[in-house]
Design a protein around this motif. Structure first.
Motif, PDB file in Angstrom:
ATOM      1  N   GLY A   1     -15.039  -4.833   2.278  1.00 14.72           N
ATOM      2  CA  GLY A   1     -16.387  -4.771   2.857  1.00 14.72           C
ATOM      3  C   GLY A   1     -16.883  -6.098   3.400  1.00 14.72           C
ATOM      4  N   THR A   2     -16.250  -7.194   2.943  1.00 17.33           N
ATOM      5  CA  THR A   2     -16.633  -8.511   3.467  1.00 17.33           C
ATOM      6  C   THR A   2     -15.768  -8.912   4.663  1.00 17.33           C
ATOM      7  N   GLY A   3     -14.896  -8.012   5.099  1.00 18.16           N
ATOM      8  CA  GLY A   3     -14.014  -8.328   6.219  1.00 18.16           C
ATOM      9  C   GLY A   3     -12.866  -9.251   5.835  1.00 18.16           C
ATOM     10  N   ASP A   4     -12.574  -9.289   4.543  1.00 17.07           N
ATOM     11  CA  ASP A   4     -11.404 -10.059   4.087  1.00 17.07           C
ATOM     12  C   ASP A   4     -10.209  -9.129   3.933  1.00 17.07           C
ATOM     13  N   ILE A   5      -9.003  -9.727   3.973  1.00 17.41           N
ATOM     14  CA  ILE A   5      -7.798  -8.933   3.751  1.00 17.41           C
ATOM     15  C   ILE A   5      -7.343  -9.135   2.312  1.00 17.41           C
ATOM     16  N   TRP A   6      -7.308  -8.044   1.531  1.00 23.36           N
ATOM     17  CA  TRP A   6      -6.738  -8.121   0.185  1.00 23.36           C
ATOM     18  C   TRP A   6      -5.258  -7.785   0.273  1.00 23.36           C
ATOM     19  N   ASN A   7      -4.417  -8.752  -0.035  1.00 24.49           N
ATOM     20  CA  ASN A   7      -2.978  -8.506  -0.042  1.00 24.49           C
ATOM     21  C   ASN A   7      -2.544  -8.083  -1.433  1.00 24.49           C
ATOM     22  N   GLY A   8      -2.482  -6.777  -1.645  1.00 18.46           N
ATOM     23  CA  GLY A   8      -2.015  -6.233  -2.931  1.00 18.46           C
ATOM     24  C   GLY A   8      -0.711  -5.492  -2.725  1.00 18.46           C
ATOM     25  N   LEU A   9       0.112  -5.997  -1.775  1.00 14.31           N
ATOM     26  CA  LEU A   9       1.385  -5.328  -1.435  1.00 14.31           C
ATOM     27  C   LEU A   9       2.483  -5.672  -2.429  1.00 14.31           C
ATOM     28  N   ARG A  10       2.289  -5.309  -3.691  1.00 13.23           N
ATOM     29  CA  ARG A  10       3.325  -5.571  -4.688  1.00 13.23           C
ATOM     30  C   ARG A  10       4.298  -4.405  -4.735  1.00 13.23           C
ATOM     31  N   THR A  11       5.506  -4.701  -5.174  1.00  5.58           N
ATOM     32  CA  THR A  11       6.473  -3.616  -5.332  1.00  5.58           C
ATOM     33  C   THR A  11       6.935  -3.553  -6.788  1.00  5.58           C
ATOM     34  N   LEU A  12       6.013  -3.876  -7.700  1.00  2.00           N
ATOM     35  CA  LEU A  12       6.343  -3.925  -9.129  1.00  2.00           C
ATOM     36  C   LEU A  12       6.158  -2.564  -9.790  1.00  2.00           C
ATOM     37  N   ARG A  13       6.992  -2.288 -10.791  1.00  2.00           N
ATOM     38  CA  ARG A  13       6.852  -1.046 -11.550  1.00  2.00           C
ATOM     39  C   ARG A  13       5.906  -1.229 -12.730  1.00  2.00           C
ATOM     40  N   LYS A  14       5.687  -2.460 -13.118  1.00  5.05           N
ATOM     41  CA  LYS A  14       4.823  -2.763 -14.256  1.00  5.05           C
ATOM     42  C   LYS A  14       4.047  -4.031 -13.928  1.00  5.05           C
ATOM     43  N   ASP A  15       2.724  -3.984 -14.065  1.00  4.77           N
ATOM     44  CA  ASP A  15       1.894  -5.143 -13.756  1.00  4.77           C
ATOM     45  C   ASP A  15       0.537  -4.953 -14.409  1.00  4.77           C
ATOM     46  N   ASN A  16       0.318  -5.591 -15.556  1.00  5.52           N
ATOM     47  CA  ASN A  16      -0.959  -5.446 -16.260  1.00  5.52           C
ATOM     48  C   ASN A  16      -1.786  -6.716 -16.140  1.00  5.52           C
ATOM     49  N   THR A  17      -2.162  -7.041 -14.894  1.00  5.28           N
ATOM     50  CA  THR A  17      -2.961  -8.247 -14.660  1.00  5.28           C
ATOM     51  C   THR A  17      -4.260  -7.865 -13.958  1.00  5.28           C
ATOM     52  N   GLY A  18      -5.209  -7.378 -14.734  1.00  7.12           N
ATOM     53  CA  GLY A  18      -6.532  -7.098 -14.167  1.00  7.12           C
ATOM     54  C   GLY A  18      -6.727  -5.654 -13.749  1.00  7.12           C
ATOM     55  N   TYR A  19      -7.838  -5.401 -13.036  1.00 12.68           N
ATOM     56  CA  TYR A  19      -8.243  -4.023 -12.740  1.00 12.68           C
ATOM     57  C   TYR A  19      -7.329  -3.373 -11.714  1.00 12.68           C
ATOM     58  N   ASP A  20      -7.237  -2.050 -11.829  1.00 10.65           N
ATOM     59  CA  ASP A  20      -6.374  -1.259 -10.953  1.00 10.65           C
ATOM     60  C   ASP A  20      -7.094  -0.964  -9.630  1.00 10.65           C
ATOM     61  N   LEU A  21      -7.158  -1.950  -8.764  1.00 11.11           N
ATOM     62  CA  LEU A  21      -7.879  -1.818  -7.489  1.00 11.11           C
ATOM     63  C   LEU A  21      -7.221  -0.784  -6.579  1.00 11.11           C
ATOM     64  N   LYS A  22      -5.887  -0.793  -6.577  1.00 11.20           N
ATOM     65  CA  LYS A  22      -5.110   0.112  -5.749  1.00 11.20           C
ATOM     66  C   LYS A  22      -5.585   1.556  -5.874  1.00 11.20           C
ATOM     67  N   ASP A  23      -5.700   2.041  -7.109  1.00 13.90           N
ATOM     68  CA  ASP A  23      -6.050   3.450  -7.297  1.00 13.90           C
ATOM     69  C   ASP A  23      -7.507   3.752  -6.966  1.00 13.90           C
ATOM     70  N   LEU A  24      -8.309   2.689  -6.900  1.00 15.86           N
ATOM     71  CA  LEU A  24      -9.706   2.892  -6.495  1.00 15.86           C
ATOM     72  C   LEU A  24      -9.784   3.170  -4.992  1.00 15.86           C
ATOM     73  N   PHE A  25      -8.985   2.446  -4.206  1.00 11.85           N
ATOM     74  CA  PHE A  25      -8.993   2.672  -2.753  1.00 11.85           C
ATOM     75  C   PHE A  25      -8.294   3.989  -2.390  1.00 11.85           C
ATOM     76  N   ILE A  26      -7.209   4.315  -3.129  1.00 12.95           N
ATOM     77  CA  ILE A  26      -6.514   5.577  -2.852  1.00 12.95           C
ATOM     78  C   ILE A  26      -7.442   6.738  -3.210  1.00 12.95           C
TER      79      ILE A  26
END
Lengths: 427, 427
Positions: B131-156
């Motif tokens: 919403g601020t016109g920034d690019i969030w690069n969350g293009l990870r290809t990890l099967r396991k990653d417990n570092t903070g909130y699950d932003l990905k599933d919020l946008f999906i």
């Protein structure tokens, strides 16, 4: 320490705490490894123990779901599922005391992630007490539901910083009828990766275990474990423990694991293999894997990393990280092991023989920084399954972009405007 | 209509739009069924077409991942995966024109959900313009990653109301080597559910298709389809199409489907079954299922519902909803069909023979209300796979609690404070 008995109790506590700005630290079985469940030293935080909220609310064997309260112990849930001829696959070392609420707050991993996913993947719905002290009833047991934002996955893995999970609806699976285990010797992580891809191609979701171990790890187990034997007749640089589970009969499962091993022998992917001939022998193979962490204590100080990288990058990561720590501390002994099929390696490094333990452990942060920088080169994660909690909170902003940190802070502000949920953890 | 060529272009557009409070409606292949991708009639909204952003950025066959831009067409991604001997399992009727960005914005379902999950389950990472016109690069290809909130599933699944997805890292799977299909006649949805549970027990994740159809649906297909034949020699009240996919050889796959059918015959769960003897015949069986919706057009007006209930509740839902619509419109002809293994039924109701089409279709909202009330009794969903968009936006607050609506509004406010992302959709 408050011990509410119902979700309504939790809501009432949150309402009062919000009004008076009193921080709440939710706690389940208190088995977390990064201090997420531990209050600070101010003596001004409430520890909210969910252990009395431990009912099994409903089991639906036909719909393959179970609804339980947050304080239910993981093993109790596994046993309840089994009573209905079903599997709840989440499986951890601490399953006798950790709770479902804690499992979900930290998105727990464990040894069954390969086939069944982590705690997040096993959850259909949640009941959560929100920052306003309201109860959100999201206890759905649907497999498909595209009606609005995915709130469930936002609370899962947020380590009690966005709301308090009071109950969950979880997925159940058919109970596997047969299992087969093999202990395999091979020359390198590259060979292990080739074996993994071929095994997955043949076995698909029946490949329920695939664990990598180095020779040194096995040697530590043979030396310090109780009556442990090397399953193979000669030494190999690396080992893989492979497990196949199936709803089919014994013969089919045997054929499948034999097909995997034959193909691997023919392609020179593996050097030797022992197939467990009994449940007892299978348990012995798994015991080697389970002792891997514990026996490191007998070899002096061990500096630990719970990391993940893309599966294809595991061999390159191992080679680069090993070289780097050896350069930093000549003579140190890396014992990297773990869930290579998930890209998750416990990169533990034992001290050099005869070095001073405390002097070695004083290098903890420096070695972490070195290894985590290599993790970052491979777009990996500095906490694959243990979470951030208090321990890694100072690291988070070093490894996340300002854009991602800002997104997380906006969400924290939106859902916990008073900042009462587990302050100082994660963000 | 703006057609940016890079994520940076998208970010620049969002920055300007935010400054001037101009609403943005993101659009992919424009195949959505609930109007999420359609601007309002104000002539003051930007349609942001992602179709030029269609590169395949990376394929990692060993790590089983592919990274593509939002405008890549689903079928193109499937084909790229296949070129690397991998499967990207998402499969929809509109796959020749729908895009990955749209698939993720709506959390698309389709026929492969049973074994592989929906679009959400197939996603490892995202790139999103915020919403601020920034690019969030969350293009990870990890099967396991417990570092903070699950932003990905919020946008999906947020249907373009929280940010604009510009690229995604997706899971790949081994390409199945053999497939086997059977067309089965049985007496009731209860019998279909028993068959489903037993088939899943035997086949696990190899059970890749399980579709329920009623006799009337088959009759419509035989009457209006081109040269279609009944696969079975006599009539049955209900049918199931079952598909087994495997990495094993033909013989194993044959044995597995035969074991499922034999067990079901012995237990009197099924009345008759035809096993496809060729790929051609298998295609014919699937064609019956795929024509099910289309042929209803030939029978006059059809009032539609895309619902899900817990799997175990499907038979009770079908019986109650059928009784209710027949009471409301005597002589109407329910043709409920779909993904019973996901609890997802397309509860379509054809008009009575010789009734006036327009008069019947005027009952759309009333019949929706009747059926959705029954869905709610079973804790079901009024949009299992099509999303909310514009069409069902007025319904959302009727079926969600005030607590859940408030949580969603707080998140919308936090991530899109200017309210420029797809206003009037979802919330």
């Amino acid at each position: 320490v408050l011990k509410p008995g119902t979700a309504e109790d939790v809501a009432a506590i949150v309402k009062i705490a919000a009004e008076h700005h009193v921080p709440i630290v939710p706690q389940g079985g208190n088995t977390g490894l990064v201090g997420g469940q531990v209050p600070d030293e101010s003596n001004e935080q409430i520890v909210l123990s969910l252990t009395r909220l431990n009912a099994i609310r409903a089991v639906d064997p036909v719909g393959n779901s179970i609804t339980v309260e947050a304080g239910a112990v993981l093993q109790t849930v596994q046993e309840e599922a089994e009573r209905h001829d079903r599997l709840f696959p989440l499986s951890l070392g601490s399953q006798g005391s950790c709770t479902i609420g804690g499992n979900l707050a930290t998105n727990a991993g464990g040894t069954a992630v390969l086939a069944y996913g982590n705690a997040r993947d096993l959850t259909l719905g949640l009941e959560v007490v929100t920052g306003t002290g309201d109860i959100w009833n999201g206890l759905r047991t649907l497999r498909k539901d595209n009606t609005g934002y995915d709130l469930k996955d936002l609370f899962i893995g947020s380590e009690g910083t966005l709301g308090i999970i009071t109950a969950a609806s979880l997925k159940l699976f058919p109970l596997p009828r047969t299992q087969k285990t093999a202990f395999i010797g091979l020359s390198s992580p590259d060979a292990a990766l080739t074996l993994f891809n071929n095994a997955q191609k043949l076995a698909g979701a029946k490949l329920t275990g695939f664990e990598l171990m180095p020779r040194l790890g096995l040697e530590f187990v043979l030396k310090h474990g109780d009556a442990m034997r090397d399953p193979l007749s000669s030494a190999h640089d690396w080992y893989v423990l492979i497990e196949i589970s199936s709803g089919g009969n014994e013969e089919e499962t045997d054929q499948l694991i034999m097909a995997i091993l034959e193909q691997a022998f023919e392609a020179d992917t593996i050097e030797d293999a022992a197939l467990a001939q009994s449940q007892e022998q299978s348990k012995q193979f798994w015991k080697i894997r389970h002792l891997m962490s514990e026996v490191q204590k007998q070899e002096g100080g061990s500096i630990k990393h719970d990391i993940s990288v893309p599966i294809s990058a595991v061999p390159a990561f191992l080679s680069k990280a090993t070289e780097a720590v050896l350069k930093m501390v000549p003579g140190c002994r890396p014992v990297p092991f773990g869930h290579i099929g998930d890209g998750n390696i416990h990169f533990n490094v034992s001290q050099p023989v005869d070095a001073d333990k405390n002097a070695y452990l004083a290098l903890w942060s420096d070695m972490n920084a070195l290894v985590h920088a290599i993790v970052q080169e491979f777009n990996g994660s500095i906490s694959a399954e243990h979470g951030i909690g208090k321990l890694k909170q100072p690291l988070l902003s070093q490894f996340k972009s300002p854009v991602e940190m800002q997104l997380m802070k906006s969400i924290k502000q939106a859902l916990d405007p008073k900042g009462i949920f587990n302050p100082g953890k994660v963000l």
